[in-house]
Design an enzyme around this catalytic site. Structure first.
Site, PDB file in Angstrom:
ATOM      1  N   SER A  98      -4.106   1.292  -9.987  1.00  0.00           N
ATOM      2  CA  SER A  98      -2.692   1.493  -9.699  1.00  0.00           C
ATOM      3  C   SER A  98      -2.485   2.954  -9.320  1.00  0.00           C
ATOM      4  O   SER A  98      -3.058   3.856  -9.943  1.00  0.00           O
ATOM      5  CB  SER A  98      -1.873   1.145 -10.947  1.00  0.00           C
TER       6      SER A  98
ATOM      7  N   SER B 296      -6.564  -6.051  -7.905  1.00  0.00           N
ATOM      8  CA  SER B 296      -7.678  -7.021  -7.896  1.00  0.00           C
ATOM      9  C   SER B 296      -8.913  -6.446  -8.600  1.00  0.00           C
ATOM     10  O   SER B 296      -9.921  -6.152  -7.955  1.00  0.00           O
ATOM     11  CB  SER B 296      -8.005  -7.475  -6.464  1.00  0.00           C
TER      12      SER B 296
ATOM     13  N   GLY C 199      -3.371   4.403  -4.059  1.00  0.00           N
ATOM     14  CA  GLY C 199      -2.901   4.564  -2.680  1.00  0.00           C
ATOM     15  C   GLY C 199      -3.049   3.321  -1.815  1.00  0.00           C
ATOM     16  O   GLY C 199      -2.914   3.400  -0.593  1.00  0.00           O
ATOM     17  N   LYS C 200      -3.288   2.183  -2.419  1.00  0.00           N
ATOM     18  CA  LYS C 200      -3.488   0.949  -1.638  1.00  0.00           C
ATOM     19  C   LYS C 200      -2.282   0.653  -0.744  1.00  0.00           C
ATOM     20  O   LYS C 200      -2.428   0.453   0.464  1.00  0.00           O
ATOM     21  CB  LYS C 200      -3.727  -0.246  -2.584  1.00  0.00           C
TER      22      LYS C 200
ATOM     23  N   GLY D 285      -8.248  -1.126  -5.846  1.00  0.00           N
ATOM     24  CA  GLY D 285      -8.337   0.169  -6.527  1.00  0.00           C
ATOM     25  C   GLY D 285      -7.311   0.234  -7.636  1.00  0.00           C
ATOM     26  O   GLY D 285      -6.455  -0.661  -7.773  1.00  0.00           O
TER      27      GLY D 285
HETATM   28  P1  ADP Z   1      -1.089   1.643  -5.217  1.00  0.00           P
HETATM   29  O1  ADP Z   1      -0.584   0.720  -4.147  1.00  0.00           O
HETATM   30  O2  ADP Z   1      -2.586   1.783  -5.202  1.00  0.00           O
HETATM   31  O3  ADP Z   1      -0.549   1.345  -6.588  1.00  0.00           O
HETATM   32  P2  ADP Z   1       0.713   3.562  -4.075  1.00  0.00           P
HETATM   33  O4  ADP Z   1       0.370   3.605  -2.616  1.00  0.00           O
HETATM   34  O5  ADP Z   1       1.900   2.747  -4.474  1.00  0.00           O
HETATM   35  O6  ADP Z   1      -0.589   3.122  -4.882  1.00  0.00           O
HETATM   36  O7  ADP Z   1       0.943   5.018  -4.655  1.00  0.00           O
HETATM   37  C1  ADP Z   1       0.065   6.064  -4.345  1.00  0.00           C
HETATM   38  C2  ADP Z   1       0.826   7.391  -4.481  1.00  0.00           C
HETATM   39  O8  ADP Z   1      -0.079   8.466  -4.266  1.00  0.00           O
HETATM   40  C3  ADP Z   1       1.927   7.515  -3.462  1.00  0.00           C
HETATM   41  O9  ADP Z   1       3.024   8.153  -4.080  1.00  0.00           O
HETATM   42  C4  ADP Z   1       1.298   8.411  -2.378  1.00  0.00           C
HETATM   43  O10 ADP Z   1       2.249   9.159  -1.676  1.00  0.00           O
HETATM   44  C5  ADP Z   1       0.397   9.318  -3.216  1.00  0.00           C
HETATM   45  N1  ADP Z   1      -0.767   9.854  -2.501  1.00  0.00           N
HETATM   46  C6  ADP Z   1      -1.155  11.141  -2.517  1.00  0.00           C
HETATM   47  N2  ADP Z   1      -2.252  11.313  -1.773  1.00  0.00           N
HETATM   48  C7  ADP Z   1      -2.593  10.126  -1.263  1.00  0.00           C
HETATM   49  C8  ADP Z   1      -3.635   9.690  -0.405  1.00  0.00           C
HETATM   50  N3  ADP Z   1      -4.553  10.504   0.085  1.00  0.00           N
HETATM   51  N4  ADP Z   1      -3.683   8.367  -0.093  1.00  0.00           N
HETATM   52  C9  ADP Z   1      -2.751   7.522  -0.588  1.00  0.00           C
HETATM   53  N5  ADP Z   1      -1.744   7.868  -1.396  1.00  0.00           N
HETATM   54  C10 ADP Z   1      -1.649   9.193  -1.734  1.00  0.00           C
END
Ligand code: ADP
Length: 204
Positions: free
Chosen positions: A38, A110, A41-42, A36
């Site tokens: 950036s 990815s 939420g991965k 997904g």
């Molecule tokens: P990625 O790994 O996709 O780059 P991150 O997990 O590092 O994303 O960041 C996602 C951000 O969004 C975090 O700060 C998280 O707390 C916030 N967030 C808000 N709602 C959600 C949700 N439902 N699921 C995942 N992350 C969420």
């Protein structure tokens, strides 16, 4: 390159089978491949699932994009070729974890279907679960936990997925999470429910 560079290598047959490892661990090895944009939420979901399952006595590990780029893949950038090699190496590492009986969760943008499909193809059919972490670009950009979208908009991050580089959504993922509208707990819970229903958390 699909064949090894050297011809003077042969595979060693281990004395412990995968089934024996999984029986000892009480779980099935599997790669849970989060993809997904950036900030979709991965990592958040992967580390939450890891924490919950580890708390239940399961053996898990998280392979995360930024961590891997500090070590194994520190020689790679964000050009299409380097992204391709980045994901290829992660796919091979994930396969090793799966064969070791570990529930491994990978958190990489990815963006290319072809790269993700290749990582699915090098594993057995049930060993690769693709999780599409769907979240609208506007929401990701609003969250911007690392300030990358702001930088990308300012032209300071070349080839940034969603802004100046493409993202190809999965066509047939096992799980779709809508992190723009569901909570972190709901999303993590849905992944765990899938693992439970499909027998990954039971001993072999
Ligand atoms: P990625 O790994 O996709 O780059 P991150 O997990 O590092 O994303 O960041 C996602 C951000 O969004 C975090 O700060 C998280 O707390 C916030 N967030 C808000 N709602 C959600 C949700 N439902 N699921 C995942 N992350 C969420």
């Amino acid at each position: 390159m699909s064949q090894p560079k050297s011809q003077n290598i042969s595979k060693v047959q281990l004395l412990v089978t995968r089934a024996q490892r999984e029986a000892a661990l009480g779980q099935r090895g599997v790669t849970i491949w989060f993809t997904g944009l950036s900030a979709s939420g991965k990592s958040t979901i992967a580390i939450t699932v890891d924490q919950i399952l580890t708390g239940r006595g399961k053996h898990c590990y998280v392979l995360d994009g930024d961590n891997i780029r500090h070590g194994l893949n520190r020689d790679l950038g964000f050009s299409p070729e380097d992204r391709n090699e980045n994901i290829r190496r992660i796919g091979e590492v994930a396969k090793l974890f799966t064969q070791a009986g570990i529930i491994n969760l990978t958190a990489f943008i990815s963006p290319y279907i072809v790269d993700r499909d290749r990582n699915r193809e090098i594993q057995e059919p049930r060993d690769f679960i693709e999780v599409y972490v769907e979240c609208p670009l506007e929401v990701c950009e609003q969250r911007d936990p690392r300030g990358l979208y702001a930088k990308a908009r300012a032209g300071l991050v070349p080839e940034f997925t969603g802004i100046s580089a493409p993202y190809e959504a999965p066509l047939n993922p096992e799980i779709v999470l809508h992190t723009g509208s569901e909570s972190e707990e709901e999303s993590a819970g849905r992944v765990i429910e899938y693992l439970e229903k499909n027998g990954y958390l039971a001993g072999v």
